[in-house]
Write a protein that holds these residues in place. Sequence first.
Motif, PDB file in Angstrom:
ATOM      1  N   ARG A  28       0.830  -1.198   0.000  1.00 21.39           N
ATOM      2  CA  ARG A  28       0.000   0.000   0.000  1.00 21.39           C
ATOM      3  C   ARG A  28       0.874   1.262   0.000  1.00 21.39           C
ATOM      4  NH1 ARG A  28      -5.045   1.986   1.098  1.00 21.39           N
ATOM      5  NH2 ARG A  28      -5.217   3.752   2.537  1.00 21.39           N
ATOM      6  N   TRP A  29       0.543   2.228  -0.840  1.00 18.78           N
ATOM      7  CA  TRP A  29       1.195   3.519  -1.007  1.00 18.78           C
ATOM      8  C   TRP A  29       2.427   3.479  -1.900  1.00 18.78           C
ATOM      9  CZ3 TRP A  29      -1.359   7.766   0.216  1.00 18.78           C
ATOM     10  CH2 TRP A  29      -2.293   7.733   1.262  1.00 18.78           C
ATOM     11  N   THR A  30       3.018   2.294  -2.128  1.00 20.29           N
ATOM     12  CA  THR A  30       4.295   2.261  -2.855  1.00 20.29           C
ATOM     13  C   THR A  30       4.168   2.817  -4.263  1.00 20.29           C
ATOM     14  OG1 THR A  30       5.114   0.392  -1.559  1.00 20.29           O
ATOM     15  CG2 THR A  30       6.160   0.781  -3.688  1.00 20.29           C
ATOM     16  N   LEU A  31       3.153   2.393  -5.004  1.00 26.71           N
ATOM     17  CA  LEU A  31       2.993   2.889  -6.370  1.00 26.71           C
ATOM     18  C   LEU A  31       2.686   4.388  -6.383  1.00 26.71           C
ATOM     19  CD1 LEU A  31       1.047   0.006  -8.164  1.00 26.71           C
ATOM     20  CD2 LEU A  31       3.344   0.849  -8.705  1.00 26.71           C
ATOM     21  N   LEU A  32       2.010   4.877  -5.364  1.00 24.22           N
ATOM     22  CA  LEU A  32       1.724   6.310  -5.315  1.00 24.22           C
ATOM     23  C   LEU A  32       2.977   7.112  -4.977  1.00 24.22           C
ATOM     24  CD1 LEU A  32      -1.797   6.380  -3.634  1.00 24.22           C
ATOM     25  CD2 LEU A  32      -1.188   6.379  -6.059  1.00 24.22           C
ATOM     26  N   VAL A  33       3.863   6.549  -4.176  1.00 24.19           N
ATOM     27  CA  VAL A  33       5.159   7.191  -3.942  1.00 24.19           C
ATOM     28  C   VAL A  33       5.921   7.277  -5.266  1.00 24.19           C
ATOM     29  CG1 VAL A  33       7.402   6.976  -2.811  1.00 24.19           C
ATOM     30  CG2 VAL A  33       5.307   6.484  -1.524  1.00 24.19           C
ATOM     31  N   LEU A  34       5.919   6.192  -6.014  1.00 21.85           N
ATOM     32  CA  LEU A  34       6.594   6.187  -7.310  1.00 21.85           C
ATOM     33  C   LEU A  34       5.927   7.158  -8.281  1.00 21.85           C
ATOM     34  CD1 LEU A  34       7.200   2.347  -7.608  1.00 21.85           C
ATOM     35  CD2 LEU A  34       8.950   4.107  -7.306  1.00 21.85           C
ATOM     36  N   ARG A  35       4.603   7.270  -8.207  1.00 19.55           N
ATOM     37  CA  ARG A  35       3.898   8.264  -9.036  1.00 19.55           C
ATOM     38  C   ARG A  35       4.424   9.657  -8.768  1.00 19.55           C
ATOM     39  NH1 ARG A  35      -1.833   9.795  -6.962  1.00 19.55           N
ATOM     40  NH2 ARG A  35      -0.425  10.895  -5.527  1.00 19.55           N
ATOM     41  N   GLU A  36       4.530  10.026  -7.490  1.00 22.02           N
ATOM     42  CA  GLU A  36       5.001  11.362  -7.141  1.00 22.02           C
ATOM     43  C   GLU A  36       6.423  11.588  -7.635  1.00 22.02           C
ATOM     44  OE1 GLU A  36       3.171  13.917  -5.592  1.00 22.02           O
ATOM     45  OE2 GLU A  36       1.616  12.492  -6.201  1.00 22.02           O
TER      46      GLU A  36
ATOM     47  N   ARG B 252       4.888  14.142   1.360  1.00 22.27           N
ATOM     48  CA  ARG B 252       3.790  14.172   2.334  1.00 22.27           C
ATOM     49  C   ARG B 252       2.622  14.991   1.803  1.00 22.27           C
ATOM     50  NH1 ARG B 252       3.787  13.611   7.722  1.00 22.27           N
ATOM     51  NH2 ARG B 252       1.552  13.912   7.306  1.00 22.27           N
ATOM     52  N   THR B 253       2.924  16.136   1.182  1.00 22.63           N
ATOM     53  CA  THR B 253       1.876  16.986   0.637  1.00 22.63           C
ATOM     54  C   THR B 253       1.128  16.290  -0.496  1.00 22.63           C
ATOM     55  OG1 THR B 253       3.105  18.993   1.218  1.00 22.63           O
ATOM     56  CG2 THR B 253       1.402  19.204  -0.473  1.00 22.63           C
ATOM     57  N   GLY B 254       1.863  15.589  -1.338  1.00 23.78           N
ATOM     58  CA  GLY B 254       1.252  14.910  -2.476  1.00 23.78           C
ATOM     59  C   GLY B 254       0.565  13.606  -2.122  1.00 23.78           C
ATOM     60  N   LEU B 255       0.765  13.135  -0.900  1.00 22.59           N
ATOM     61  CA  LEU B 255       0.181  11.865  -0.461  1.00 22.59           C
ATOM     62  C   LEU B 255      -0.583  12.083   0.849  1.00 22.59           C
ATOM     63  CD1 LEU B 255       3.318   9.650  -1.144  1.00 22.59           C
ATOM     64  CD2 LEU B 255       1.198   9.648  -2.490  1.00 22.59           C
ATOM     65  N   PRO B 256      -1.646  12.883   0.811  1.00 20.49           N
ATOM     66  CA  PRO B 256      -2.395  13.127   2.040  1.00 20.49           C
ATOM     67  C   PRO B 256      -2.957  11.817   2.596  1.00 20.49           C
ATOM     68  CG  PRO B 256      -3.632  13.864   0.119  1.00 20.49           C
ATOM     69  CD  PRO B 256      -2.255  13.542  -0.358  1.00 20.49           C
ATOM     70  N   GLY B 257      -2.768  11.631   3.893  1.00 26.06           N
ATOM     71  CA  GLY B 257      -3.265  10.410   4.522  1.00 26.06           C
ATOM     72  C   GLY B 257      -2.175   9.435   4.897  1.00 26.06           C
ATOM     73  N   ILE B 258      -0.976   9.573   4.308  1.00 21.27           N
ATOM     74  CA  ILE B 258       0.100   8.655   4.649  1.00 21.27           C
ATOM     75  C   ILE B 258       0.822   9.177   5.898  1.00 21.27           C
ATOM     76  CG2 ILE B 258       1.864   9.762   3.201  1.00 21.27           C
ATOM     77  CD1 ILE B 258       2.946   6.945   2.587  1.00 21.27           C
ATOM     78  N   ALA B 259       1.094   8.283   6.832  1.00 20.77           N
ATOM     79  CA  ALA B 259       1.826   8.662   8.042  1.00 20.77           C
ATOM     80  C   ALA B 259       3.305   8.831   7.715  1.00 20.77           C
ATOM     81  CB  ALA B 259       1.647   7.593   9.113  1.00 20.77           C
ATOM     82  N   SER B 260       3.964   9.719   8.449  1.00 20.00           N
ATOM     83  CA  SER B 260       5.377   9.998   8.184  1.00 20.00           C
ATOM     84  C   SER B 260       6.238   8.745   8.317  1.00 20.00           C
ATOM     85  CB  SER B 260       5.894  11.077   9.142  1.00 20.00           C
ATOM     86  OG  SER B 260       5.283  12.314   8.895  1.00 20.00           O
ATOM     87  N   ASN B 261       5.948   7.934   9.333  1.00 21.89           N
ATOM     88  CA  ASN B 261       6.767   6.734   9.531  1.00 21.89           C
ATOM     89  C   ASN B 261       6.546   5.725   8.414  1.00 21.89           C
ATOM     90  OD1 ASN B 261       4.157   6.226  10.492  1.00 21.89           O
ATOM     91  ND2 ASN B 261       4.846   4.649  11.912  1.00 21.89           N
ATOM     92  N   LEU B 262       5.306   5.661   7.889  1.00 20.80           N
ATOM     93  CA  LEU B 262       5.042   4.741   6.787  1.00 20.80           C
ATOM     94  C   LEU B 262       5.722   5.213   5.515  1.00 20.80           C
ATOM     95  CD1 LEU B 262       3.676   2.221   5.743  1.00 20.80           C
ATOM     96  CD2 LEU B 262       1.588   3.558   5.359  1.00 20.80           C
ATOM     97  N   LEU B 263       5.699   6.518   5.262  1.00 26.18           N
ATOM     98  CA  LEU B 263       6.397   7.057   4.093  1.00 26.18           C
ATOM     99  C   LEU B 263       7.886   6.779   4.201  1.00 26.18           C
ATOM    100  CD1 LEU B 263       6.573   8.647   1.488  1.00 26.18           C
ATOM    101  CD2 LEU B 263       6.499  10.767   2.826  1.00 26.18           C
ATOM    102  N   THR B 264       8.443   6.938   5.391  1.00 26.61           N
ATOM    103  CA  THR B 264       9.860   6.631   5.600  1.00 26.61           C
ATOM    104  C   THR B 264      10.148   5.172   5.279  1.00 26.61           C
ATOM    105  OG1 THR B 264      10.089   8.336   7.307  1.00 26.61           O
ATOM    106  CG2 THR B 264      11.720   6.559   7.315  1.00 26.61           C
ATOM    107  N   ASP B 265       9.269   4.278   5.731  1.00 27.13           N
ATOM    108  CA  ASP B 265       9.443   2.853   5.462  1.00 27.13           C
ATOM    109  C   ASP B 265       9.382   2.558   3.967  1.00 27.13           C
ATOM    110  OD1 ASP B 265       9.661   2.347   8.154  1.00 27.13           O
ATOM    111  OD2 ASP B 265       7.582   1.680   8.395  1.00 27.13           O
ATOM    112  N   ARG B 266       8.412   3.158   3.284  1.00 23.12           N
ATOM    113  CA  ARG B 266       8.264   2.894   1.853  1.00 23.12           C
ATOM    114  C   ARG B 266       9.480   3.411   1.077  1.00 23.12           C
ATOM    115  NH1 ARG B 266       5.409  -0.194   3.667  1.00 23.12           N
ATOM    116  NH2 ARG B 266       3.144  -0.417   3.394  1.00 23.12           N
ATOM    117  N   LEU B 267       9.959   4.576   1.432  1.00 20.70           N
ATOM    118  CA  LEU B 267      11.141   5.113   0.751  1.00 20.70           C
ATOM    119  C   LEU B 267      12.364   4.242   1.013  1.00 20.70           C
ATOM    120  CD1 LEU B 267      10.600   8.913   1.465  1.00 20.70           C
ATOM    121  CD2 LEU B 267      10.586   7.823  -0.788  1.00 20.70           C
TER     122      LEU B 267
END
Length: 218
Positions: free
Chosen positions: A22-30, A42-57
């Motif tokens: 979940r969220w990985t393809l949207l991170v790649l989209r951004e 974070r701005t382009g992915l409203p709803g994702i938690a900071s720690n989850l974004l860190t994990d996905r990156l």
Amino acid sequence: MPHKSYDQYCGIAAALDVVGDRWTLLVLRELSFGRRRFTDLRTGLPGIASNLLTDRLRDLEDAGLVEQQELPAPAARTVYALTADGRRIGPVLAALAKFGLPMLDDPVDGGVRPRTAVHGVLAPLLDGVAAAGRDLLVRFELDGEELWLQVRGGRLERADRTARPDLVLTGSAAALVELCRGTADLATLSPRITVRGSRAAQKTFRELFPVAQAVPTA
């Protein structure tokens, strides 16, 4: 890398092992739109938690699809960018964008990001056959944001913002999405969106980005 695997000898399964969370393809989209700071993501992915974004990156960096870069002064900041291997996701994202276009609700003025309208809706419609060997430079002025799209030799490339555009589209990002969905034409959408440029350039635009009636009209 994700901790779970489909454990199948299949290209689709192998790809989903890397980008299926979940969220990985949207991170790649951004990141397909260009280099981004963590705060930009974070701005382009409203709803994702900071720690989850860190994990996905981190997962994408481990997979060799994303890298950190340091911008030179005066910016002097860390940004995330797709690697050469990561950029191979481009056609996949384009295919998903076209597949999902009919599933979108009707766009609302002010409810569509200009960046999404240009790079996530219009750009995937580029007809590679019709575009072969052709050039077109378009500047968009949507909801107060300036964006560029350039086709050079039939391929989308980083736009030369110092050059004079062949076309200028001004107005609402939602109206551009309606145009791409085939639910309205430019005459109907005026004055929510207007086009400046020669008739030849407008004809080229229609041929390179054909609307295939993705959503049936009433």
